[in-house]
Design a protein around this motif. Structure first.
Motif, PDB file in Angstrom:
ATOM      1  N   LEU A  68     -27.019  23.518  67.720  1.00  0.00           N
ATOM      2  CA  LEU A  68     -26.935  24.979  67.808  1.00  0.00           C
ATOM      3  C   LEU A  68     -27.815  25.542  68.915  1.00  0.00           C
ATOM      4  O   LEU A  68     -28.968  25.125  69.081  1.00  0.00           O
ATOM      5  CB  LEU A  68     -27.342  25.609  66.475  1.00  0.00           C
ATOM      6  CG  LEU A  68     -26.593  25.159  65.218  1.00  0.00           C
ATOM      7  CD1 LEU A  68     -26.966  26.063  64.037  1.00  0.00           C
ATOM      8  CD2 LEU A  68     -25.084  25.161  65.432  1.00  0.00           C
ATOM      9  N   ASP A  69     -27.268  26.500  69.636  1.00  0.00           N
ATOM     10  CA  ASP A  69     -28.029  27.251  70.629  1.00  0.00           C
ATOM     11  C   ASP A  69     -28.699  28.448  69.952  1.00  0.00           C
ATOM     12  O   ASP A  69     -28.263  28.918  68.893  1.00  0.00           O
ATOM     13  CB  ASP A  69     -27.090  27.729  71.739  1.00  0.00           C
ATOM     14  CG  ASP A  69     -27.834  28.238  72.969  1.00  0.00           C
ATOM     15  OD1 ASP A  69     -29.076  28.204  72.971  1.00  0.00           O
ATOM     16  OD2 ASP A  69     -27.158  28.674  73.928  1.00  0.00           O
ATOM     17  N   LYS A  91     -20.029   9.676  65.019  1.00  0.00           N
ATOM     18  CA  LYS A  91     -19.870  11.119  64.798  1.00  0.00           C
ATOM     19  C   LYS A  91     -19.762  11.836  66.144  1.00  0.00           C
ATOM     20  O   LYS A  91     -20.592  11.612  67.029  1.00  0.00           O
ATOM     21  CB  LYS A  91     -21.063  11.678  64.025  1.00  0.00           C
ATOM     22  CG  LYS A  91     -21.280  11.069  62.653  1.00  0.00           C
ATOM     23  CD  LYS A  91     -22.541  11.651  62.030  1.00  0.00           C
ATOM     24  CE  LYS A  91     -22.849  10.979  60.695  1.00  0.00           C
ATOM     25  NZ  LYS A  91     -24.133  11.458  60.117  1.00  0.00           N
ATOM     26  N   PRO A  92     -18.764  12.664  66.308  1.00  0.00           N
ATOM     27  CA  PRO A  92     -18.691  13.464  67.538  1.00  0.00           C
ATOM     28  C   PRO A  92     -19.829  14.477  67.593  1.00  0.00           C
ATOM     29  O   PRO A  92     -20.197  15.062  66.568  1.00  0.00           O
ATOM     30  CB  PRO A  92     -17.331  14.161  67.442  1.00  0.00           C
ATOM     31  CG  PRO A  92     -16.968  14.122  65.998  1.00  0.00           C
ATOM     32  CD  PRO A  92     -17.627  12.915  65.412  1.00  0.00           C
ATOM     33  N   VAL A  93     -20.406  14.669  68.768  1.00  0.00           N
ATOM     34  CA  VAL A  93     -21.495  15.624  68.978  1.00  0.00           C
ATOM     35  C   VAL A  93     -20.919  16.866  69.646  1.00  0.00           C
ATOM     36  O   VAL A  93     -20.234  16.771  70.671  1.00  0.00           O
ATOM     37  CB  VAL A  93     -22.613  15.017  69.845  1.00  0.00           C
ATOM     38  CG1 VAL A  93     -23.713  16.046  70.102  1.00  0.00           C
ATOM     39  CG2 VAL A  93     -23.194  13.781  69.165  1.00  0.00           C
ATOM     40  N   LYS A 118     -22.862  30.599  72.473  1.00  0.00           N
ATOM     41  CA  LYS A 118     -22.130  31.750  72.974  1.00  0.00           C
ATOM     42  C   LYS A 118     -22.358  31.931  74.472  1.00  0.00           C
ATOM     43  O   LYS A 118     -21.907  32.913  75.059  1.00  0.00           O
ATOM     44  CB  LYS A 118     -22.539  33.006  72.201  1.00  0.00           C
ATOM     45  CG  LYS A 118     -22.282  32.897  70.705  1.00  0.00           C
ATOM     46  CD  LYS A 118     -22.421  34.209  69.994  1.00  0.00           C
ATOM     47  CE  LYS A 118     -21.220  35.096  70.230  1.00  0.00           C
ATOM     48  NZ  LYS A 118     -19.962  34.541  69.720  1.00  0.00           N
ATOM     49  N   ASP A 119     -23.073  30.986  75.069  1.00  0.00           N
ATOM     50  CA  ASP A 119     -23.364  31.005  76.498  1.00  0.00           C
ATOM     51  C   ASP A 119     -22.253  30.243  77.235  1.00  0.00           C
ATOM     52  O   ASP A 119     -22.112  29.031  77.094  1.00  0.00           O
ATOM     53  CB  ASP A 119     -24.724  30.339  76.750  1.00  0.00           C
ATOM     54  CG  ASP A 119     -25.166  30.451  78.209  1.00  0.00           C
ATOM     55  OD1 ASP A 119     -24.299  30.618  79.081  1.00  0.00           O
ATOM     56  OD2 ASP A 119     -26.387  30.364  78.456  1.00  0.00           O
ATOM     57  N   THR A 120     -21.476  30.958  78.032  1.00  0.00           N
ATOM     58  CA  THR A 120     -20.345  30.344  78.729  1.00  0.00           C
ATOM     59  C   THR A 120     -20.788  29.231  79.661  1.00  0.00           C
ATOM     60  O   THR A 120     -20.167  28.158  79.715  1.00  0.00           O
ATOM     61  CB  THR A 120     -19.580  31.418  79.544  1.00  0.00           C
ATOM     62  OG1 THR A 120     -19.199  32.481  78.672  1.00  0.00           O
ATOM     63  CG2 THR A 120     -18.333  30.825  80.193  1.00  0.00           C
ATOM     64  N   ASN A 121     -21.880  29.456  80.407  1.00  0.00           N
ATOM     65  CA  ASN A 121     -22.320  28.450  81.368  1.00  0.00           C
ATOM     66  C   ASN A 121     -22.799  27.175  80.681  1.00  0.00           C
ATOM     67  O   ASN A 121     -22.598  26.071  81.200  1.00  0.00           O
ATOM     68  CB  ASN A 121     -23.440  29.016  82.247  1.00  0.00           C
ATOM     69  CG  ASN A 121     -22.914  30.028  83.252  1.00  0.00           C
ATOM     70  OD1 ASN A 121     -21.749  29.987  83.618  1.00  0.00           O
ATOM     71  ND2 ASN A 121     -23.767  30.938  83.688  1.00  0.00           N
ATOM     72  N   LEU A 122     -23.420  27.302  79.518  1.00  0.00           N
ATOM     73  CA  LEU A 122     -23.847  26.110  78.790  1.00  0.00           C
ATOM     74  C   LEU A 122     -22.627  25.325  78.308  1.00  0.00           C
ATOM     75  O   LEU A 122     -22.630  24.089  78.312  1.00  0.00           O
ATOM     76  CB  LEU A 122     -24.746  26.496  77.611  1.00  0.00           C
ATOM     77  CG  LEU A 122     -25.291  25.335  76.767  1.00  0.00           C
ATOM     78  CD1 LEU A 122     -26.008  24.311  77.642  1.00  0.00           C
ATOM     79  CD2 LEU A 122     -26.228  25.850  75.676  1.00  0.00           C
ATOM     80  N   ARG A 123     -21.570  26.030  77.916  1.00  0.00           N
ATOM     81  CA  ARG A 123     -20.341  25.340  77.520  1.00  0.00           C
ATOM     82  C   ARG A 123     -19.731  24.602  78.708  1.00  0.00           C
ATOM     83  O   ARG A 123     -19.225  23.489  78.576  1.00  0.00           O
ATOM     84  CB  ARG A 123     -19.332  26.338  76.930  1.00  0.00           C
ATOM     85  CG  ARG A 123     -19.771  26.932  75.591  1.00  0.00           C
ATOM     86  CD  ARG A 123     -18.583  27.496  74.822  1.00  0.00           C
ATOM     87  NE  ARG A 123     -17.952  28.609  75.476  1.00  0.00           N
ATOM     88  CZ  ARG A 123     -18.285  29.880  75.298  1.00  0.00           C
ATOM     89  NH1 ARG A 123     -19.284  30.187  74.473  1.00  0.00           N
ATOM     90  NH2 ARG A 123     -17.642  30.855  75.920  1.00  0.00           N
ATOM     91  N   LEU A 124     -19.799  25.207  79.899  1.00  0.00           N
ATOM     92  CA  LEU A 124     -19.268  24.562  81.095  1.00  0.00           C
ATOM     93  C   LEU A 124     -20.066  23.304  81.440  1.00  0.00           C
ATOM     94  O   LEU A 124     -19.491  22.259  81.778  1.00  0.00           O
ATOM     95  CB  LEU A 124     -19.293  25.544  82.275  1.00  0.00           C
ATOM     96  CG  LEU A 124     -18.342  26.738  82.188  1.00  0.00           C
ATOM     97  CD1 LEU A 124     -18.591  27.703  83.347  1.00  0.00           C
ATOM     98  CD2 LEU A 124     -16.885  26.278  82.206  1.00  0.00           C
ATOM     99  N   ALA A 163     -17.916  21.350  73.546  1.00  0.00           N
ATOM    100  CA  ALA A 163     -18.648  22.608  73.373  1.00  0.00           C
ATOM    101  C   ALA A 163     -17.730  23.644  72.751  1.00  0.00           C
ATOM    102  O   ALA A 163     -16.547  23.728  73.089  1.00  0.00           O
ATOM    103  CB  ALA A 163     -19.184  23.111  74.705  1.00  0.00           C
ATOM    104  N   GLN A 164     -18.279  24.427  71.838  1.00  0.00           N
ATOM    105  CA  GLN A 164     -17.501  25.454  71.150  1.00  0.00           C
ATOM    106  C   GLN A 164     -18.266  26.765  71.107  1.00  0.00           C
ATOM    107  O   GLN A 164     -19.501  26.774  71.082  1.00  0.00           O
ATOM    108  CB  GLN A 164     -17.186  25.017  69.713  1.00  0.00           C
ATOM    109  CG  GLN A 164     -16.330  23.785  69.588  1.00  0.00           C
ATOM    110  CD  GLN A 164     -16.102  23.379  68.143  1.00  0.00           C
ATOM    111  OE1 GLN A 164     -16.595  24.034  67.215  1.00  0.00           O
ATOM    112  NE2 GLN A 164     -15.355  22.304  67.936  1.00  0.00           N
TER     113      GLN A 164
END
Length: 442
Positions: free
Chosen positions: A7-8, A121-123, A128-134, A143-144
């Motif tokens: 979690l972020d 287990k998948p990690v 909610k940070d778009t750049n961190l998901r990228l 990333a979700q």
């Protein structure tokens, strides 16, 4: 298959109950997230409050065991605080950045899981940070976004439906003032239905679904509603005024672009019901304090003087309404109304803990609120209070909120179907030709 969710910080600040939203999976809270919560906890805004709530929630988990080893959550999963790990990120990632610290932990866990022969287990990073998901996707980490409270905005309830029907149904509605609900389709209490003839003629009628439990549609009155000299300029404004002047409704939501008249007609009906008809003890107007662009910093003066800067739209509309009744005296009349104590301009920041019975309460610019903040505001309403919530989901100035996750759209979706709720989505701008073009082209 169980998963590992990392979690972020922004997820926990957005929803203080996020740790219980992952069912029986493993939840990782990186130590850098704890550090960021510690930085936020001294803030006096909503983020500071949420940071303190999350910190207390994490502290309560310590009663179940050591957080460094993992403790059970109420939803059947496990929660673990993960310490910083040796840097395994590729060259080019700055290791001392908080986001990259979270990314490094997720990447380390992914590499560890890949060494397992069974029960891998998948990690997944949740942020909610778009750049961190990228960046996560670039490293091969799933990333979700945190979407438990997201609404499909394209399918958001509009409060209005068009139905093609036989001309005889329209004739019956005009004659009997009511007809049964159309057999096909789903309809909600207080929804407006525009009947159009299917025989090629221009015959039409407008009705409203009842809220008394009977499956019927009542013909809308031929007399247009008027409040403080304001008449509706289009059918959507007409629908809104019908709801605003209806005492059987406790809450009304209005969604629309800038210049559609949401604030003006809401304020006009509020003044009508409070000052002229004395149905309510006071008119309370709330707005979120969120700057557009760069903040200008601290403002001098009393609370009222500080709020005057943020509440310009409310003062402008009130002066406009007062000027229609007393030409050339709009500003003086508006000031007199505010000084009378019958109208209160309040910041959402200071509404916590209050109880507001028998008030006409307007929550303007609600698209900048989180679902949790919306719940906090609505639970202030006391007996006999009517709440009107307005906003434009396309004009959001709060980070990590969008048209699908803000408190306004969340409220509309959750309250549809309640007999004491009415909603209208505005589509036509009436402020000016330029405002209409700007709302559609920009």
């Amino acid at each position: 298959m169980k998963k590992i969710y990392v979690l972020d910080t922004n997820v926990l600040l957005h929803d203080v109950q996020a740790m219980e939203a992952f069912e029986d999976n493993e939840i990782i809270v990186p130590i850098v997230v704890i550090e960021e919560l510690d930085n936020f906890k001294t803030h006096s805004d909503e983020r500071g409050k949420n940071a303190r709530i999350v910190s207390r929630a994490l502290d309560s988990y310590r009663e179940k065991g050591r957080l460094s080893e993992g403790v059970p959550t109420n939803s059947g999963g496990t929660l673990r605080i993960e310490m910083e790990r040796a840097n395994v990120l590729p060259t080019g990632f700055v290791f001392n950045k908080s986001d990259n610290g979270i990314l490094n932990i997720a990447y380390s866990l992914k590499l560890k899981e890949e060494t397992r022969k069974t029960n891998k287990k998948p990690v997944i990073i949740v942020t909610k940070d778009t750049n961190l998901r990228l960046k996560s996707e670039a490293l091969g980490i799933e990333a979700q976004d945190f979407i438990t409270d997201k609404i499909n905005f394209s399918e958001l309830y509009t409060g209005v439906a068009e139905v093609e029907t036989d001309a005889s149904v329209i004739d019956a509605l005009y004659k009997n003032k009511t007809v049964p609900l159309p057999a096909a389709g789903t309809y909600y209490p207080n929804q407006f239905i525009i009947f159009k003839s299917n025989d090629g003629s221009k015959k039409s009628a407008i009705g409203r679904v009842g809220n008394n439990g009977e499956p019927n549609v009542k013909l809308l009155s031929q007399t247009e509603p008027v409040a403080w000299g304001i008449k509706p300029l289009n059918k959507e404004q007409r629908f809104a005024m019908e709801l605003l002047l209806d005492d059987s409704l406790d809450i009304v939501t209005l969604v629309g672009a800038a210049g559609t008249g949401k604030t003006l007609i809401t304020l006009a009906t509020g003044l009508q019901r409070t000052l002229d008809e004395e149905k309510y003890r006071r008119l309370v107007v709330c707005r979120s304090i969120v700057p557009v662009g760069k903040d200008i910093g601290f403002l001098p003066g009393t609370k009222e003087e500080k709020l005057e800067v943020w509440m310009g739209a409310i003062y402008d509309n009130m002066a406009f309404l007062a000027d229609r009744r007393n030409p050339d005296e709009g500003e003086e009349k508006a000031k007199y109304i505010l000084d009378s104590g019958k109208v209160e301009i309040a910041s959402i920041t200071h509404i916590r803990g209050r109880s507001l019975p028998q008030q006409y309460m307007i929550v303007d610019d609600a698209q900048n609120l989180t679902p949790h903040e919306m719940k906090t505001i609505l639970t202030r309403a006391g007996e006999g209070t009517k709440v009107v919530v307005t906003g434009d989901p396309y004009q959001i100035d709060t980070p990590y909120l969008d048209a699908e996750s803000n408190g306004l759209t969340y409220l509309v979706d959750r309250f549809k179907g309640q007999k004491n709720h009415g909603h209208v989505t505005f589509t036509k701008t009436e402020r000016s030709r330029l405002a209409d073009l700007a709302s559609h082209l920009l």
